[in-house]
Design a protein around this motif. Structure first.
Motif, PDB file in Angstrom:
ATOM      1  N   MET A 202       0.815  -1.211   0.000  1.00  0.00           N
ATOM      2  CA  MET A 202       0.000   0.000   0.000  1.00  0.00           C
ATOM      3  C   MET A 202       0.846   1.257   0.000  1.00  0.00           C
ATOM      4  O   MET A 202       1.973   1.273   0.532  1.00  0.00           O
ATOM      5  N   LYS A 203       0.275   2.315  -0.594  1.00  0.00           N
ATOM      6  CA  LYS A 203       0.943   3.587  -0.757  1.00  0.00           C
ATOM      7  C   LYS A 203       0.105   4.686  -0.097  1.00  0.00           C
ATOM      8  O   LYS A 203      -1.114   4.545   0.016  1.00  0.00           O
ATOM      9  N   PRO A 204       0.721   5.782   0.291  1.00  0.00           N
ATOM     10  CA  PRO A 204      -0.055   6.894   0.860  1.00  0.00           C
ATOM     11  C   PRO A 204      -1.176   7.358  -0.059  1.00  0.00           C
ATOM     12  O   PRO A 204      -2.243   7.769   0.432  1.00  0.00           O
ATOM     13  N   GLU A 205      -0.981   7.271  -1.362  1.00  0.00           N
ATOM     14  CA  GLU A 205      -2.035   7.693  -2.303  1.00  0.00           C
ATOM     15  C   GLU A 205      -3.228   6.742  -2.341  1.00  0.00           C
ATOM     16  O   GLU A 205      -4.228   7.027  -2.991  1.00  0.00           O
ATOM     17  N   ASP A 206      -3.138   5.619  -1.637  1.00  0.00           N
ATOM     18  CA  ASP A 206      -4.297   4.730  -1.496  1.00  0.00           C
ATOM     19  C   ASP A 206      -5.245   5.203  -0.391  1.00  0.00           C
ATOM     20  O   ASP A 206      -6.329   4.630  -0.224  1.00  0.00           O
ATOM     21  N   THR A 207      -4.848   6.218   0.353  1.00  0.00           N
ATOM     22  CA  THR A 207      -5.691   6.753   1.419  1.00  0.00           C
ATOM     23  C   THR A 207      -7.004   7.280   0.855  1.00  0.00           C
ATOM     24  O   THR A 207      -7.008   8.115  -0.046  1.00  0.00           O
ATOM     25  N   ALA A 208      -8.115   6.767   1.375  1.00  0.00           N
ATOM     26  CA  ALA A 208      -9.441   7.142   0.874  1.00  0.00           C
ATOM     27  C   ALA A 208     -10.504   6.422   1.700  1.00  0.00           C
ATOM     28  O   ALA A 208     -10.186   5.523   2.487  1.00  0.00           O
ATOM     29  N   VAL A 209     -11.737   6.812   1.480  1.00  0.00           N
ATOM     30  CA  VAL A 209     -12.870   6.015   1.946  1.00  0.00           C
ATOM     31  C   VAL A 209     -13.185   5.002   0.844  1.00  0.00           C
ATOM     32  O   VAL A 209     -13.356   5.382  -0.317  1.00  0.00           O
ATOM     33  N   TYR A 210     -13.237   3.742   1.213  1.00  0.00           N
ATOM     34  CA  TYR A 210     -13.492   2.671   0.255  1.00  0.00           C
ATOM     35  C   TYR A 210     -14.939   2.220   0.364  1.00  0.00           C
ATOM     36  O   TYR A 210     -15.444   1.974   1.463  1.00  0.00           O
ATOM     37  N   TYR A 211     -15.575   2.098  -0.813  1.00  0.00           N
ATOM     38  CA  TYR A 211     -16.981   1.731  -0.878  1.00  0.00           C
ATOM     39  C   TYR A 211     -17.158   0.438  -1.657  1.00  0.00           C
ATOM     40  O   TYR A 211     -16.597   0.275  -2.751  1.00  0.00           O
ATOM     41  N   CYS A 212     -17.971  -0.429  -1.116  1.00  0.00           N
ATOM     42  CA  CYS A 212     -18.437  -1.601  -1.829  1.00  0.00           C
ATOM     43  C   CYS A 212     -19.693  -1.204  -2.598  1.00  0.00           C
ATOM     44  O   CYS A 212     -20.487  -0.386  -2.109  1.00  0.00           O
ATOM     45  N   ALA A 213     -19.870  -1.761  -3.790  1.00  0.00           N
ATOM     46  CA  ALA A 213     -21.024  -1.376  -4.595  1.00  0.00           C
ATOM     47  C   ALA A 213     -21.550  -2.556  -5.389  1.00  0.00           C
ATOM     48  O   ALA A 213     -20.782  -3.447  -5.787  1.00  0.00           O
ATOM     49  N   ALA A 214     -22.856  -2.539  -5.620  1.00  0.00           N
ATOM     50  CA  ALA A 214     -23.513  -3.580  -6.403  1.00  0.00           C
ATOM     51  C   ALA A 214     -24.215  -2.945  -7.593  1.00  0.00           C
ATOM     52  O   ALA A 214     -24.959  -1.963  -7.425  1.00  0.00           O
ATOM     53  N   PRO A 215     -24.001  -3.463  -8.784  1.00  0.00           N
ATOM     54  CA  PRO A 215     -24.610  -2.865  -9.967  1.00  0.00           C
ATOM     55  C   PRO A 215     -26.098  -3.167 -10.082  1.00  0.00           C
ATOM     56  O   PRO A 215     -26.607  -4.082  -9.446  1.00  0.00           O
ATOM     57  N   SER A 216     -26.766  -2.403 -10.924  1.00  0.00           N
ATOM     58  CA  SER A 216     -28.183  -2.634 -11.159  1.00  0.00           C
ATOM     59  C   SER A 216     -28.401  -3.928 -11.920  1.00  0.00           C
ATOM     60  O   SER A 216     -29.363  -4.637 -11.674  1.00  0.00           O
TER      61      SER A 216
END
Length: 124
Positions: free
Chosen positions: A86-100
């Protein structure tokens, strides 16, 4: 209605690893592709990875290819994101998502259901 609940975020040093999990309920999980997105402060939400209904097809953003792995366990209605190197630029809020639809997609407009997000912070 589909419910998605992420877990596994946290603080990690650069070069370290984290595994995110996303539990799904509300429809037949094994029929559908799933995806992970992330959003850093001040930036647009961006595609990270997606996986087909049976795990046979996986797709990654160039920025994470070779470091992140998406996989799923249909018996547990869960999709995972293993994050290595992992890198500092991976810092974020991560979201799981399901398509329609049942199809794999990279565009966030194709995703109808979203989890609440989990914070990932990578320190240098």
């Amino acid at each position: 209605q589909v419910q998605l609940v992420e877990s596994g975020g946290g603080l990690v040093q650069a070069g370290g690893s984290l595994r995110l999990s996303c539990g799904a309920s509300g429809r037949t999980f094994s029929y559908y592709a799933m995806g992970w997105f992330r959003q850093a402060p001040g930036k647009e939400r961006e595609f990270v990875a997606a996986i087909s209904w049976n795990g046979g097809g996986t797709y990654y953003a160039d920025s994470v290819k070779g470091r992140f792995t998406i996989f799923r366990d249909n018996a547990k209605n869960t999709v995972y994101l293993q994050m290595n190197s992992m890198k500092p630029e991976d810092t974020a809020v991560y979201y799981c998502a399901a398509p329609s639809s049942i199809f794999v997609a990279r565009e966030k407009a194709e995703y109808r259901y979203w989890g609440q997000g989990t914070q990932v912070t990578v320190s240098s």
